[in-house]
Design a protein around this motif. Sequence first.
Motif, PDB file in Angstrom:
ATOM      1  N   ILE A  37      -0.779 -14.686  -2.963  1.00 31.05           N
ATOM      2  CA  ILE A  37      -2.068 -14.249  -3.508  1.00 31.05           C
ATOM      3  C   ILE A  37      -2.687 -13.276  -2.519  1.00 31.05           C
ATOM      4  CG2 ILE A  37      -4.382 -14.980  -4.257  1.00 31.05           C
ATOM      5  CD1 ILE A  37      -3.228 -17.769  -4.802  1.00 31.05           C
ATOM      6  N   LEU A  38      -3.292 -12.216  -3.030  1.00 27.59           N
ATOM      7  CA  LEU A  38      -4.047 -11.270  -2.199  1.00 27.59           C
ATOM      8  C   LEU A  38      -5.507 -11.294  -2.634  1.00 27.59           C
ATOM      9  CD1 LEU A  38      -4.510  -8.905  -0.231  1.00 27.59           C
ATOM     10  CD2 LEU A  38      -3.731  -7.364  -2.064  1.00 27.59           C
ATOM     11  N   LEU A  39      -6.399 -11.525  -1.672  1.00 32.20           N
ATOM     12  CA  LEU A  39      -7.842 -11.477  -1.912  1.00 32.20           C
ATOM     13  C   LEU A  39      -8.420 -10.300  -1.142  1.00 32.20           C
ATOM     14  CD1 LEU A  39      -8.767 -15.258  -1.361  1.00 32.20           C
ATOM     15  CD2 LEU A  39      -7.989 -14.140  -3.470  1.00 32.20           C
ATOM     16  N   VAL A  40      -9.045  -9.373  -1.848  1.00 32.71           N
ATOM     17  CA  VAL A  40      -9.711  -8.232  -1.221  1.00 32.71           C
ATOM     18  C   VAL A  40     -11.180  -8.318  -1.566  1.00 32.71           C
ATOM     19  CG1 VAL A  40      -9.833  -5.727  -1.027  1.00 32.71           C
ATOM     20  CG2 VAL A  40      -7.634  -6.832  -1.497  1.00 32.71           C
ATOM     21  N   SER A  41     -12.031  -8.411  -0.557  1.00 31.91           N
ATOM     22  CA  SER A  41     -13.471  -8.476  -0.826  1.00 31.91           C
ATOM     23  C   SER A  41     -14.111  -7.129  -0.535  1.00 31.91           C
ATOM     24  CB  SER A  41     -14.140  -9.570   0.019  1.00 31.91           C
ATOM     25  OG  SER A  41     -14.076  -9.276   1.395  1.00 31.91           O
ATOM     26  N   GLY A  42     -14.939  -6.685  -1.481  1.00 25.49           N
ATOM     27  CA  GLY A  42     -15.613  -5.399  -1.343  1.00 25.49           C
ATOM     28  C   GLY A  42     -14.786  -4.264  -1.902  1.00 25.49           C
ATOM     29  N   GLY A  43     -15.457  -3.145  -2.184  1.00 27.02           N
ATOM     30  CA  GLY A  43     -14.761  -1.945  -2.627  1.00 27.02           C
ATOM     31  C   GLY A  43     -14.311  -1.970  -4.069  1.00 27.02           C
ATOM     32  N   VAL A  44     -14.877  -2.894  -4.893  1.00 31.91           N
ATOM     33  CA  VAL A  44     -14.425  -3.000  -6.287  1.00 31.91           C
ATOM     34  C   VAL A  44     -15.536  -2.641  -7.277  1.00 31.91           C
ATOM     35  CG1 VAL A  44     -12.614  -4.687  -5.830  1.00 31.91           C
ATOM     36  CG2 VAL A  44     -14.935  -5.494  -6.274  1.00 31.91           C
ATOM     37  N   SER A  45     -16.659  -2.122  -6.778  1.00 27.71           N
ATOM     38  CA  SER A  45     -17.737  -1.725  -7.679  1.00 27.71           C
ATOM     39  C   SER A  45     -17.553  -0.265  -8.088  1.00 27.71           C
ATOM     40  CB  SER A  45     -19.086  -1.957  -6.994  1.00 27.71           C
ATOM     41  OG  SER A  45     -19.297  -3.339  -6.776  1.00 27.71           O
ATOM     42  N   MET A  46     -18.640   0.417  -8.389  1.00 25.86           N
ATOM     43  CA  MET A  46     -18.572   1.786  -8.906  1.00 25.86           C
ATOM     44  C   MET A  46     -19.005   2.824  -7.881  1.00 25.86           C
ATOM     45  SD  MET A  46     -17.431   1.177 -11.923  1.00 25.86           S
ATOM     46  CE  MET A  46     -17.682   2.740 -12.771  1.00 25.86           C
ATOM     47  N   GLY A  47     -19.059   2.436  -6.612  1.00 26.40           N
ATOM     48  CA  GLY A  47     -19.531   3.344  -5.575  1.00 26.40           C
ATOM     49  C   GLY A  47     -18.546   4.458  -5.256  1.00 26.40           C
ATOM     50  N   LYS A  48     -19.058   5.494  -4.590  1.00 26.28           N
ATOM     51  CA  LYS A  48     -18.253   6.669  -4.251  1.00 26.28           C
ATOM     52  C   LYS A  48     -17.065   6.312  -3.373  1.00 26.28           C
ATOM     53  CE  LYS A  48     -18.774  11.267  -2.150  1.00 26.28           C
ATOM     54  NZ  LYS A  48     -19.736  12.218  -1.528  1.00 26.28           N
ATOM     55  N   TYR A  49     -17.226   5.291  -2.515  1.00 29.21           N
ATOM     56  CA  TYR A  49     -16.165   4.939  -1.574  1.00 29.21           C
ATOM     57  C   TYR A  49     -15.495   3.603  -1.928  1.00 29.21           C
ATOM     58  CZ  TYR A  49     -18.208   8.765   1.023  1.00 29.21           C
ATOM     59  OH  TYR A  49     -18.691  10.004   1.379  1.00 29.21           O
ATOM     60  N   ASP A  50     -15.636   3.185  -3.196  1.00 28.60           N
ATOM     61  CA  ASP A  50     -14.970   1.966  -3.652  1.00 28.60           C
ATOM     62  C   ASP A  50     -13.576   2.335  -4.151  1.00 28.60           C
ATOM     63  OD1 ASP A  50     -17.132   0.367  -3.025  1.00 28.60           O
ATOM     64  OD2 ASP A  50     -18.039   0.526  -5.009  1.00 28.60           O
ATOM     65  N   PHE A  51     -12.603   2.288  -3.216  1.00 29.91           N
ATOM     66  CA  PHE A  51     -11.267   2.779  -3.496  1.00 29.91           C
ATOM     67  C   PHE A  51     -10.245   1.682  -3.823  1.00 29.91           C
ATOM     68  CE2 PHE A  51     -12.528   6.212  -0.259  1.00 29.91           C
ATOM     69  CZ  PHE A  51     -12.965   7.076  -1.256  1.00 29.91           C
ATOM     70  N   VAL A  52     -10.668   0.431  -3.805  1.00 29.10           N
ATOM     71  CA  VAL A  52      -9.696  -0.658  -3.909  1.00 29.10           C
ATOM     72  C   VAL A  52      -8.880  -0.576  -5.188  1.00 29.10           C
ATOM     73  CG1 VAL A  52      -9.449  -3.157  -4.184  1.00 29.10           C
ATOM     74  CG2 VAL A  52     -10.886  -2.235  -2.359  1.00 29.10           C
ATOM     75  N   GLU A  53      -9.527  -0.366  -6.321  1.00 32.55           N
ATOM     76  CA  GLU A  53      -8.780  -0.317  -7.581  1.00 32.55           C
ATOM     77  C   GLU A  53      -7.846   0.894  -7.634  1.00 32.55           C
ATOM     78  OE1 GLU A  53     -10.276  -1.999 -11.388  1.00 32.55           O
ATOM     79  OE2 GLU A  53     -12.242  -1.734 -10.444  1.00 32.55           O
ATOM     80  N   ASP A  54      -8.227   1.996  -6.973  1.00 35.18           N
ATOM     81  CA  ASP A  54      -7.331   3.156  -6.904  1.00 35.18           C
ATOM     82  C   ASP A  54      -6.038   2.796  -6.172  1.00 35.18           C
ATOM     83  OD1 ASP A  54      -9.228   4.701  -8.206  1.00 35.18           O
ATOM     84  OD2 ASP A  54     -10.132   5.410  -6.338  1.00 35.18           O
ATOM     85  N   VAL A  55      -6.196   2.059  -5.059  1.00 38.80           N
ATOM     86  CA  VAL A  55      -5.008   1.667  -4.285  1.00 38.80           C
ATOM     87  C   VAL A  55      -4.196   0.625  -5.055  1.00 38.80           C
ATOM     88  CG1 VAL A  55      -4.201   0.670  -2.111  1.00 38.80           C
ATOM     89  CG2 VAL A  55      -6.136   2.264  -2.114  1.00 38.80           C
ATOM     90  N   PHE A  56      -4.881  -0.292  -5.735  1.00 37.67           N
ATOM     91  CA  PHE A  56      -4.154  -1.236  -6.591  1.00 37.67           C
ATOM     92  C   PHE A  56      -3.257  -0.462  -7.561  1.00 37.67           C
ATOM     93  CE2 PHE A  56      -7.394  -5.015  -6.496  1.00 37.67           C
ATOM     94  CZ  PHE A  56      -6.987  -5.325  -5.215  1.00 37.67           C
TER      95      PHE A  56
END
Length: 405
Positions: free
Chosen positions: A247-266
């Motif tokens: 399991i991978l848990l990533v906290s932060g970076g999943v909203s709609m902000g300019k620097y929220d890149f987590v979903e892009d990397v996913f």
Amino acid sequence: MIAIEHGVEIVMALANSLAKPDRMPAEFVPLTDSLHRILREDVVADSDSPRFDKAIRDGFAVRFEDLSTIPSELQVVAESRAGHSVSGIQVLPSTCCEIMTGAALPEGANAVVMVEHTERLSPGRVRILRGVRDGEGLLRKGAEVCEGERILETGKKIQIPDIGTLASVGKAQVAVSRRPRVAILATGDELVEVSQIPDAAGIRNSNSYTLFAQVTEAGAEPAMLGIARDTLEDLREKIHIGLQQDILLVSGGVSMGKYDFVEDVFAEFGVKVLFDQVAMKPGKPTVFGHCGETFVFGLPGNPVSTMVAFQMFVRPLILHLLKAGDSGSGMLEAQLDAATKRDPARTAVVPALVHFAEGGYRIRTAPWKGSSDLAGLSRANALVVIPQGEGMLGAGERVQFLTME
């Protein structure tokens, strides 16, 4: 945006679809390392318990028929001590045997008189001051457990009394579920390590530590990946490492902000996202998906939101992977002490104070300042679920809650 219940269904459906017989295989651990692990075998008694008729008090093993008249004097013919054989000892009419707690009952005896109800007249003679019933003061062979009887079931979380039970049936090694390995990654340029003093724009990384504790409490094995900065390069490096775990848990970076890149990397790693918004307050921007056989969660960055999202979605998944007998959310029910406002768009899961009174739980929301207010959460002892809807939820209505104690 999906309902909490639908999100849980999606998580569990994926867990079932990815299930393999050896996904979380059983492993054998020393009895001393088995506390709070999930049992992966039925445990049966290897003998009767007790193994023999035994005394449960210090006193004298007697024939209760000899005590029809009280007081009554009996001859003391022998002594029975715990751990010593009573072979050859026999209690005949008008005789008795001195006996200690846990010692075997000699042949012919059918009751034990407490020493407090006797008067020693000489080394070989005793006066009995109170009568007894047939079987009083003793425990018959097999009264607790019979040989071959199942005493612990697979899927049980091993608690302290179970350690003693396992020891009593000779389980020096115990079959338990392998712990799922859970990678924990916090993201954000604003984060500093706990040991550092933040500057005017910084905050300490608390999410990694609350998640570490929640993962451990749920029965999994946490792996801290540290802090990823708000750059694609750093996120790629650390998320790649995290995807090697169960399991991978990533906290932060999943909203709609300019620097929220987590979903892009996913997306770059081929993570298949199954939902990315939940009708939950706090915790709306919760992401769930998978990359191959690795379950992937993007959790909100605000600390309370992170903890709530874990409790709602990650913990049930961990318990399911462990093959725990109870893999539910652990919800309890209480009665509201005071009216509470409802949110028309989202179910609220908020800090609360719960107590037991008049045969049931009573609960009220606790003072807090929003999803970043860890201190407010620490002053609470529960999370109360306020269903989505218009208007108010009235005092006295039934609600669900999660205890935090």
